[in-house]
Write a protein that holds these residues in place. Structure first.
Motif, PDB file in Angstrom:
ATOM      1  N   UNK A 195       0.813  -1.217   0.000  1.00  0.00           N
ATOM      2  CA  UNK A 195       0.000   0.000   0.000  1.00  0.00           C
ATOM      3  C   UNK A 195       0.847   1.269   0.000  1.00  0.00           C
ATOM      4  N   UNK A 196       2.108   1.172   0.488  1.00  0.00           N
ATOM      5  CA  UNK A 196       2.942   2.376   0.580  1.00  0.00           C
ATOM      6  C   UNK A 196       3.131   3.036  -0.793  1.00  0.00           C
ATOM      7  N   UNK A 197       3.270   2.216  -1.840  1.00  0.00           N
ATOM      8  CA  UNK A 197       3.588   2.765  -3.168  1.00  0.00           C
ATOM      9  C   UNK A 197       2.426   2.715  -4.157  1.00  0.00           C
ATOM     10  N   UNK A 198       1.381   1.925  -3.911  1.00  0.00           N
ATOM     11  CA  UNK A 198       0.271   1.825  -4.865  1.00  0.00           C
ATOM     12  C   UNK A 198       0.581   0.849  -5.988  1.00  0.00           C
ATOM     13  N   UNK A 199      -0.384   0.721  -6.917  1.00  0.00           N
ATOM     14  CA  UNK A 199      -0.259  -0.297  -7.975  1.00  0.00           C
ATOM     15  C   UNK A 199       0.874   0.038  -8.933  1.00  0.00           C
ATOM     16  N   UNK A 200       1.028   1.314  -9.285  1.00  0.00           N
ATOM     17  CA  UNK A 200       2.105   1.701 -10.199  1.00  0.00           C
ATOM     18  C   UNK A 200       3.267   2.287  -9.394  1.00  0.00           C
ATOM     19  N   UNK A 201       4.298   1.488  -9.210  1.00  0.00           N
ATOM     20  CA  UNK A 201       5.435   1.932  -8.388  1.00  0.00           C
ATOM     21  C   UNK A 201       6.061   3.212  -8.935  1.00  0.00           C
ATOM     22  N   UNK A 202       6.003   3.372 -10.266  1.00  0.00           N
ATOM     23  CA  UNK A 202       6.659   4.525 -10.898  1.00  0.00           C
ATOM     24  C   UNK A 202       6.043   5.844 -10.423  1.00  0.00           C
ATOM     25  N   UNK A 203       4.761   5.826 -10.101  1.00  0.00           N
ATOM     26  CA  UNK A 203       4.097   7.074  -9.692  1.00  0.00           C
ATOM     27  C   UNK A 203       4.589   7.564  -8.335  1.00  0.00           C
ATOM     28  N   UNK A 204       5.170   6.686  -7.548  1.00  0.00           N
ATOM     29  CA  UNK A 204       5.648   7.087  -6.217  1.00  0.00           C
ATOM     30  C   UNK A 204       7.173   7.238  -6.164  1.00  0.00           C
ATOM     31  N   UNK A 205       7.803   7.231  -7.336  1.00  0.00           N
ATOM     32  CA  UNK A 205       9.259   7.353  -7.359  1.00  0.00           C
ATOM     33  C   UNK A 205       9.702   8.683  -6.735  1.00  0.00           C
ATOM     34  N   UNK A 206      10.663   8.604  -5.826  1.00  0.00           N
ATOM     35  CA  UNK A 206      11.137   9.817  -5.154  1.00  0.00           C
ATOM     36  C   UNK A 206      12.656   9.855  -5.151  1.00  0.00           C
ATOM     37  N   UNK A 207      13.168  11.066  -5.290  1.00  0.00           N
ATOM     38  CA  UNK A 207      14.607  11.301  -5.222  1.00  0.00           C
ATOM     39  C   UNK A 207      14.938  11.746  -3.802  1.00  0.00           C
ATOM     40  N   UNK A 208      15.940  11.113  -3.204  1.00  0.00           N
ATOM     41  CA  UNK A 208      16.350  11.503  -1.838  1.00  0.00           C
ATOM     42  C   UNK A 208      17.311  12.679  -1.962  1.00  0.00           C
ATOM     43  N   UNK A 209      16.762  13.880  -1.882  1.00  0.00           N
ATOM     44  CA  UNK A 209      17.538  15.043  -2.314  1.00  0.00           C
ATOM     45  C   UNK A 209      18.687  15.415  -1.389  1.00  0.00           C
ATOM     46  N   UNK A 210      18.642  14.982  -0.134  1.00  0.00           N
ATOM     47  CA  UNK A 210      19.764  15.288   0.769  1.00  0.00           C
ATOM     48  C   UNK A 210      20.666  14.063   0.970  1.00  0.00           C
ATOM     49  N   UNK A 211      20.593  13.117   0.022  1.00  0.00           N
ATOM     50  CA  UNK A 211      21.311  11.847   0.198  1.00  0.00           C
ATOM     51  C   UNK A 211      22.824  12.026   0.349  1.00  0.00           C
ATOM     52  N   UNK A 212      23.395  12.889  -0.437  1.00  0.00           N
ATOM     53  CA  UNK A 212      24.864  12.915  -0.520  1.00  0.00           C
ATOM     54  C   UNK A 212      25.510  13.447   0.771  1.00  0.00           C
ATOM     55  N   UNK A 213      25.072  14.599   1.305  1.00  0.00           N
ATOM     56  CA  UNK A 213      25.693  15.029   2.580  1.00  0.00           C
ATOM     57  C   UNK A 213      25.453  14.053   3.720  1.00  0.00           C
ATOM     58  N   UNK A 214      24.278  13.425   3.751  1.00  0.00           N
ATOM     59  CA  UNK A 214      24.008  12.436   4.822  1.00  0.00           C
ATOM     60  C   UNK A 214      24.943  11.244   4.666  1.00  0.00           C
ATOM     61  N   UNK A 215      25.073  10.792   3.452  1.00  0.00           N
ATOM     62  CA  UNK A 215      25.920   9.609   3.228  1.00  0.00           C
ATOM     63  C   UNK A 215      27.381   9.930   3.537  1.00  0.00           C
ATOM     64  N   UNK A 216      27.820  11.109   3.153  1.00  0.00           N
ATOM     65  CA  UNK A 216      29.213  11.477   3.443  1.00  0.00           C
ATOM     66  C   UNK A 216      29.484  11.367   4.950  1.00  0.00           C
ATOM     67  N   UNK A 217      28.577  11.869   5.739  1.00  0.00           N
ATOM     68  CA  UNK A 217      28.763  11.796   7.197  1.00  0.00           C
ATOM     69  C   UNK A 217      28.815  10.349   7.668  1.00  0.00           C
ATOM     70  N   UNK A 218      27.895   9.538   7.128  1.00  0.00           N
ATOM     71  CA  UNK A 218      27.825   8.146   7.597  1.00  0.00           C
ATOM     72  C   UNK A 218      29.058   7.342   7.159  1.00  0.00           C
ATOM     73  N   UNK A 219      29.508   7.550   5.921  1.00  0.00           N
ATOM     74  CA  UNK A 219      30.681   6.811   5.451  1.00  0.00           C
ATOM     75  C   UNK A 219      31.945   7.258   6.189  1.00  0.00           C
TER      76      UNK A 219
END
Ligand code: SF4
Length: 296
Positions: free
Chosen positions: A45-69
């Motif tokens: 139910x989180x994404x619905x029947x068409x997964x493509x319609x719920x596609x999201x870009x994690x826009x703050x991914x890179x600074x968060x990942x840099x900290x974690x790595x």
């Protein structure tokens, strides 16, 4: 148009390393998946029947990942990062967003080995970075027997373009994946195939397995992970009703079998699975394509 979301974490530590995928960590650059496979385990139910319609870009991914790595690397906790476990790292949107490419740049900087799992030929764009990761990453002490530090696995449920379109409506055609597999193998990468899910009666007959293993071998695969189908949920966006509808539409002759196979449980019965694994093991031996990544 994709949505843009913010996240609080990108690097997930796995509880236990999977013997096929060798994951110490997973990273999902996107949320949901445009390839929209009917059998996908992220459905619900989180994404619905068409997964493509719920596609999201994690826009703050890179600074968060840099900290974690950086934090993990400071403690010498480099481990194999699987890209990806709950999306495909090379969706069409990646051409513009370059999230996966930026993630690879960080993995290179902090010396993390990587296992790419994809259905997309777009991975070939990043072979330059993947080569550098292969040369510079640090394997965990217990993984030192592996000569490679970059692994590239292409995901297939079939090599038949018609069956592919029926069950993986948004994904690149199997032929494109085979060509990309060949390109990766030709440049010296450790490459193989995640052959799942094998569809009962439709793609898991011995002659079909043989044809697929022969094609993978001919295109440079070194290993194949074969697995049968699991179907989850009862709501309209879940994989079980979607797959059973598709079977009724395209393969009515197997409708009753599928209803019986999945009447009581999400997975095929143990006896069915044992027979499939025995057949796959026989075919794997014929083509020298083990169900584990070779050390070198
Ligand atoms: S490519 Fe993978 S993550 Fe994407 S829909 Fe298909 S099975 Fe799910």
């Amino acid at each position: 148009m994709p949505r843009y979301i913010t996240v609080t974490s990108l690097l997930n530590k796995t509880k236990k390393r999977d013997p096929w995928f060798l994951d110490d960590y997973t990273i999902n650059p996107y949320s949901s998946c445009a390839f929209n496979c009917l059998y996908c385990y992220i459905r619900g139910s989180k994404y619905g029947i068409n997964l493509a319609e719920k596609l999201s870009v994690k826009e703050n991914a890179i600074p968060i990942l840099r900290r974690q790595l950086a934090a993990r690397a400071a403690k010498h906790q480099q481990g194999i990062v699987v890209l990806s476990s709950a999306t495909d790292p090379y969706l069409p949107i990646e051409e513009k967003e370059m999230q996966t490419r930026q993630i690879l740049e960080l993995l290179l900087e902090y010396r993390f080995p990587v296992h790419i799992i994809t259905k997309s030929p777009l991975v070939v764009r990043d072979l330059d970075l993947l080569h550098r990761i292969n040369e510079n990453a640090v394997l965990p002490p217990e993984m030192q027997l592996y000569a490679h530090k970059t692994f590239i696995t292409f995901s297939f449920s079939t090599i038949d373009p018609v069956i592919g379109k029926q069950f993986e409506p948004g994904a690149p055609a199997p032929e494109e994946r085979l060509r990309a597999l060949q390109a990766c193998a030709n440049t010296g990468f450790m490459t193989g195939v995640s052959l799942m899910p094998l569809l009962p009666f439709i793609t898991d007959r011995p002659e079909q397995l043989s044809r697929m293993y022969a094609a993978f071998k001919a295109h440079g695969a070194r290993y194949v992970f074969p697995a049968s189908l699991s179907l989850w949920g009862e709501k309209e966006a879940d994989s079980k009703p979607l797959m059973l509808q598709a079977i009724a539409q395209y393969y009515p002759q197997y409708n009753t079998y599928y209803q019986q196979l999945f009447a009581q449980q999400c997975t095929v019965p143990a006896a069915y699975n044992d027979a499939l694994q025995a057949t796959a093991a026989h075919v794997a031996a014929t083509y020298d394509l083990p169900a584990r990544i070779p050390f070198k």
